[in-house]
Design a protein around this motif. Structure first.
Motif, PDB file in Angstrom:
ATOM      1  N   TRP A 115      -1.952   5.667  -7.752  1.00  0.00           N
ATOM      2  CA  TRP A 115      -2.199   6.274  -6.445  1.00  0.00           C
ATOM      3  C   TRP A 115      -3.251   7.370  -6.541  1.00  0.00           C
ATOM      4  CZ3 TRP A 115      -0.249   3.361  -2.844  1.00  0.00           C
ATOM      5  CH2 TRP A 115       0.909   2.635  -3.087  1.00  0.00           C
ATOM      6  N   GLN A 116      -3.274   8.096  -7.653  1.00  0.00           N
ATOM      7  CA  GLN A 116      -4.255   9.159  -7.796  1.00  0.00           C
ATOM      8  C   GLN A 116      -5.678   8.604  -7.840  1.00  0.00           C
ATOM      9  OE1 GLN A 116      -3.482  12.153 -10.750  1.00  0.00           O
ATOM     10  NE2 GLN A 116      -1.267  11.975 -10.547  1.00  0.00           N
ATOM     11  N   LEU A 117      -5.827   7.414  -8.385  1.00  0.00           N
ATOM     12  CA  LEU A 117      -7.159   6.834  -8.489  1.00  0.00           C
ATOM     13  C   LEU A 117      -7.736   6.436  -7.135  1.00  0.00           C
ATOM     14  CD1 LEU A 117      -7.103   4.714 -11.756  1.00  0.00           C
ATOM     15  CD2 LEU A 117      -8.553   6.641 -11.216  1.00  0.00           C
ATOM     16  N   LEU A 118      -6.897   6.318  -6.128  1.00  0.00           N
ATOM     17  CA  LEU A 118      -7.422   6.060  -4.789  1.00  0.00           C
ATOM     18  C   LEU A 118      -8.399   7.154  -4.376  1.00  0.00           C
ATOM     19  CD1 LEU A 118      -4.203   4.906  -2.913  1.00  0.00           C
ATOM     20  CD2 LEU A 118      -6.231   3.522  -3.338  1.00  0.00           C
ATOM     21  N   ALA A 119      -8.095   8.371  -4.781  1.00  0.00           N
ATOM     22  CA  ALA A 119      -8.946   9.502  -4.416  1.00  0.00           C
ATOM     23  C   ALA A 119     -10.291   9.482  -5.136  1.00  0.00           C
ATOM     24  CB  ALA A 119      -8.232  10.815  -4.705  1.00  0.00           C
ATOM     25  N   GLY A 121     -12.081   6.705  -5.528  1.00  0.00           N
ATOM     26  CA  GLY A 121     -12.909   5.615  -5.045  1.00  0.00           C
ATOM     27  C   GLY A 121     -12.618   4.263  -5.644  1.00  0.00           C
ATOM     28  N   ALA A 122     -11.471   4.083  -6.288  1.00  0.00           N
ATOM     29  CA  ALA A 122     -11.120   2.746  -6.780  1.00  0.00           C
ATOM     30  C   ALA A 122     -10.964   1.813  -5.592  1.00  0.00           C
ATOM     31  CB  ALA A 122      -9.829   2.805  -7.583  1.00  0.00           C
ATOM     32  N   ARG A 123     -11.560   0.636  -5.682  1.00  0.00           N
ATOM     33  CA  ARG A 123     -11.626  -0.237  -4.522  1.00  0.00           C
ATOM     34  C   ARG A 123     -10.392  -1.112  -4.351  1.00  0.00           C
ATOM     35  NH1 ARG A 123     -15.183  -1.315  -0.820  1.00  0.00           N
ATOM     36  NH2 ARG A 123     -15.283  -3.364   0.130  1.00  0.00           N
ATOM     37  N   GLY A 124      -9.706  -1.394  -5.397  1.00  0.00           N
ATOM     38  CA  GLY A 124      -8.480  -2.183  -5.294  1.00  0.00           C
ATOM     39  C   GLY A 124      -7.449  -1.622  -6.251  1.00  0.00           C
ATOM     40  N   CYS A 125      -6.225  -1.418  -5.812  1.00  0.00           N
ATOM     41  CA  CYS A 125      -5.232  -0.865  -6.718  1.00  0.00           C
ATOM     42  C   CYS A 125      -3.990  -1.724  -6.705  1.00  0.00           C
ATOM     43  CB  CYS A 125      -4.898   0.582  -6.362  1.00  0.00           C
ATOM     44  SG  CYS A 125      -3.829   0.796  -4.938  1.00  0.00           S
ATOM     45  N   ALA A 126      -3.337  -1.796  -7.855  1.00  0.00           N
ATOM     46  CA  ALA A 126      -2.140  -2.623  -7.971  1.00  0.00           C
ATOM     47  C   ALA A 126      -1.089  -1.935  -8.826  1.00  0.00           C
ATOM     48  CB  ALA A 126      -2.498  -3.984  -8.570  1.00  0.00           C
ATOM     49  N   PRO A 127      -0.372  -0.956  -8.255  1.00  0.00           N
ATOM     50  CA  PRO A 127       0.736  -0.384  -9.009  1.00  0.00           C
ATOM     51  C   PRO A 127       1.861  -1.400  -9.113  1.00  0.00           C
ATOM     52  CG  PRO A 127       0.578   0.634  -6.840  1.00  0.00           C
ATOM     53  CD  PRO A 127      -0.528  -0.351  -6.944  1.00  0.00           C
ATOM     54  N   ARG A 128       2.486  -1.511 -10.295  1.00  0.00           N
ATOM     55  CA  ARG A 128       3.459  -2.563 -10.520  1.00  0.00           C
ATOM     56  C   ARG A 128       4.763  -2.054 -11.120  1.00  0.00           C
ATOM     57  NH1 ARG A 128       1.096  -8.057 -12.291  1.00  0.00           N
ATOM     58  NH2 ARG A 128      -0.745  -8.178 -11.025  1.00  0.00           N
ATOM     59  N   SER A 129       5.793  -2.858 -10.909  1.00  0.00           N
ATOM     60  CA  SER A 129       7.083  -2.668 -11.577  1.00  0.00           C
ATOM     61  C   SER A 129       7.655  -1.282 -11.344  1.00  0.00           C
ATOM     62  CB  SER A 129       6.928  -2.905 -13.091  1.00  0.00           C
ATOM     63  OG  SER A 129       6.416  -4.181 -13.341  1.00  0.00           O
ATOM     64  N   ARG A 130       7.618  -0.834 -10.123  1.00  0.00           N
ATOM     65  CA  ARG A 130       8.055   0.527  -9.837  1.00  0.00           C
ATOM     66  C   ARG A 130       8.680   0.534  -8.451  1.00  0.00           C
ATOM     67  NH1 ARG A 130       6.826   5.575 -12.053  1.00  0.00           N
ATOM     68  NH2 ARG A 130       6.783   7.260 -10.547  1.00  0.00           N
ATOM     69  N   SER A 131       9.761   1.243  -8.279  1.00  0.00           N
ATOM     70  CA  SER A 131      10.449   1.232  -6.999  1.00  0.00           C
ATOM     71  C   SER A 131      10.157   2.468  -6.161  1.00  0.00           C
ATOM     72  CB  SER A 131      11.964   1.114  -7.210  1.00  0.00           C
ATOM     73  OG  SER A 131      12.433   2.194  -7.975  1.00  0.00           O
ATOM     74  N   THR A 132       9.428   3.420  -6.711  1.00  0.00           N
ATOM     75  CA  THR A 132       9.014   4.594  -5.948  1.00  0.00           C
ATOM     76  C   THR A 132       7.515   4.767  -6.119  1.00  0.00           C
ATOM     77  OG1 THR A 132       9.391   6.080  -7.818  1.00  0.00           O
ATOM     78  CG2 THR A 132      11.208   5.772  -6.294  1.00  0.00           C
ATOM     79  N   ALA A 133       6.913   5.568  -5.258  1.00  0.00           N
ATOM     80  CA  ALA A 133       5.470   5.743  -5.327  1.00  0.00           C
ATOM     81  C   ALA A 133       5.062   7.071  -4.718  1.00  0.00           C
ATOM     82  CB  ALA A 133       4.773   4.616  -4.578  1.00  0.00           C
ATOM     83  N   ARG A 134       3.988   7.628  -5.243  1.00  0.00           N
ATOM     84  CA  ARG A 134       3.374   8.801  -4.645  1.00  0.00           C
ATOM     85  C   ARG A 134       2.181   8.291  -3.845  1.00  0.00           C
ATOM     86  NH1 ARG A 134       3.151  11.819 -10.291  1.00  0.00           N
ATOM     87  NH2 ARG A 134       3.276   9.653 -10.924  1.00  0.00           N
ATOM     88  N   CYS A 135       2.264   8.378  -2.532  1.00  0.00           N
ATOM     89  CA  CYS A 135       1.272   7.723  -1.679  1.00  0.00           C
ATOM     90  C   CYS A 135       0.404   8.762  -0.973  1.00  0.00           C
ATOM     91  CB  CYS A 135       1.961   6.882  -0.611  1.00  0.00           C
ATOM     92  SG  CYS A 135       3.039   5.629  -1.293  1.00  0.00           S
ATOM     93  N   PRO A 136      -0.848   8.409  -0.672  1.00  0.00           N
ATOM     94  CA  PRO A 136      -1.692   9.315   0.097  1.00  0.00           C
ATOM     95  C   PRO A 136      -1.200   9.410   1.529  1.00  0.00           C
ATOM     96  CG  PRO A 136      -2.758   7.192  -0.204  1.00  0.00           C
ATOM     97  CD  PRO A 136      -1.506   7.157  -1.020  1.00  0.00           C
ATOM     98  N   THR A 137      -1.318  10.574   2.131  1.00  0.00           N
ATOM     99  CA  THR A 137      -0.943  10.748   3.531  1.00  0.00           C
ATOM    100  C   THR A 137      -2.167  10.919   4.412  1.00  0.00           C
ATOM    101  OG1 THR A 137      -0.709  13.124   3.152  1.00  0.00           O
ATOM    102  CG2 THR A 137       1.267  11.794   2.948  1.00  0.00           C
ATOM    103  N   ALA A 138      -3.352  10.922   3.818  1.00  0.00           N
ATOM    104  CA  ALA A 138      -4.602  11.003   4.568  1.00  0.00           C
ATOM    105  C   ALA A 138      -5.641  10.182   3.812  1.00  0.00           C
ATOM    106  CB  ALA A 138      -5.065  12.463   4.693  1.00  0.00           C
ATOM    107  N   PRO A 139      -6.697   9.727   4.494  1.00  0.00           N
ATOM    108  CA  PRO A 139      -7.707   8.935   3.795  1.00  0.00           C
ATOM    109  C   PRO A 139      -8.238   9.673   2.575  1.00  0.00           C
ATOM    110  CG  PRO A 139      -8.072   8.864   6.155  1.00  0.00           C
ATOM    111  CD  PRO A 139      -6.981   9.872   5.919  1.00  0.00           C
ATOM    112  N   PRO A 140      -8.107   9.116   1.369  1.00  0.00           N
ATOM    113  CA  PRO A 140      -8.461   9.839   0.158  1.00  0.00           C
ATOM    114  C   PRO A 140      -9.937   9.814  -0.183  1.00  0.00           C
ATOM    115  CG  PRO A 140      -7.594   7.704  -0.394  1.00  0.00           C
ATOM    116  CD  PRO A 140      -7.498   7.819   1.099  1.00  0.00           C
TER     117      PRO A 140
END
Length: 218
Positions: A115-119, A121-140
């Motif tokens: 999720w941090q890499l969204l900030a 400029g990573a164009r595609g992200c695929a976090p896996r095997s996890r039931s919780t996440a830290r998500c952006p709340t505004a366009p990163p």
């Protein structure tokens, strides 16, 4: 704890004809042979892949006698260290594969760091095997906003409840996204060296990853 001189310990896999670039972020056991194999699989699918070792400042994952020690060391690191290593890894990847769009894949602990890499400029992200996440709340990042796809563990009340706010946050941020719950799969279902490996779920997740990266990176 100081960072050693010289390049951080990482695993690099370069295909002959690159159609995108992907940092790979390891589980909470550090950069092991399985994570290196994922970088190799991505290279086989024609993505330049760099497996990052977040324990580079602690003499690298290979400096620990067993995975439990690596996990304990990761738990002690401050968040800014993760940010530093992620930025460093993306910068190195861009220098090794200039002009390529960047996606990212992470597992377990690494899925959270995706999720941090969204900030960055990573164009595609695929976090896996996890039931919780830290998500952006505004366009990163500025347009174009990166898409995010998330395969998850088995469909349980807990995972279902956590996936909804994750998707809501991604929608609020204006990110193209998708959340996939692999039926019957447990945490770490993608790791074929572990007891929780689920061949059917892993095959589906791998195909979905290639489809998304093919659409947004190639």
């Amino acid at each position: 704890m100081g960072r050693p001189a010289g390049p951080a310990p990482r695993a690099w896999a370069q295909p002959a004809n690159t159609k995108g670039a992907v940092p790979v972020i390891h589980e909470n056991k550090g950069l092991d042979d399985w994570v290196r194999s994922v970088a190799g699989r991505l290279a086989g699918a024609r993505y330049a892949a760099l497996a990052i070792d977040v324990l580079s400042g602690e003499r690298g994952t290979g400096g620990f006698a067993d995975p439990a020690q690596a996990t304990a060391a990761l738990a002690k690191l401050p968040p800014e260290r993760f940010t530093h290593d992620l930025k460093s890894g993306v910068a190195e990847l861009k220098s090794r594969a200039p002009g390529q769009k960047v996606g990212v894949v992470g597992f377990c602990f690494g899925g959270g760091l995706v999720w941090q890499l969204l900030a960055f400029g990573a164009r595609g992200c695929a976090p896996r095997s996890r039931s919780t996440a830290r998500c952006p709340t505004a366009p990163p990042s500025p347009e174009p906003r990166p898409p995010c796809w998330r395969p998850m563990r088995r469909w349980t009340p807990a995972s279902r409840g956590r996936s909804r706010p994750a998707k809501a946050a991604l929608d609020r941020a204006g990110l193209t996204n998708g959340i996939v719950v692999e039926p019957g799969a447990d945490h770490a279902f993608f790791n074929d060296t572990g007891a929780r490996y689920d061949a059917a779920a892993a095959a589906d997740a791998w195909q979905r990853l290639q489809d998304r990266f093919g659409r947004y990176l190639a």
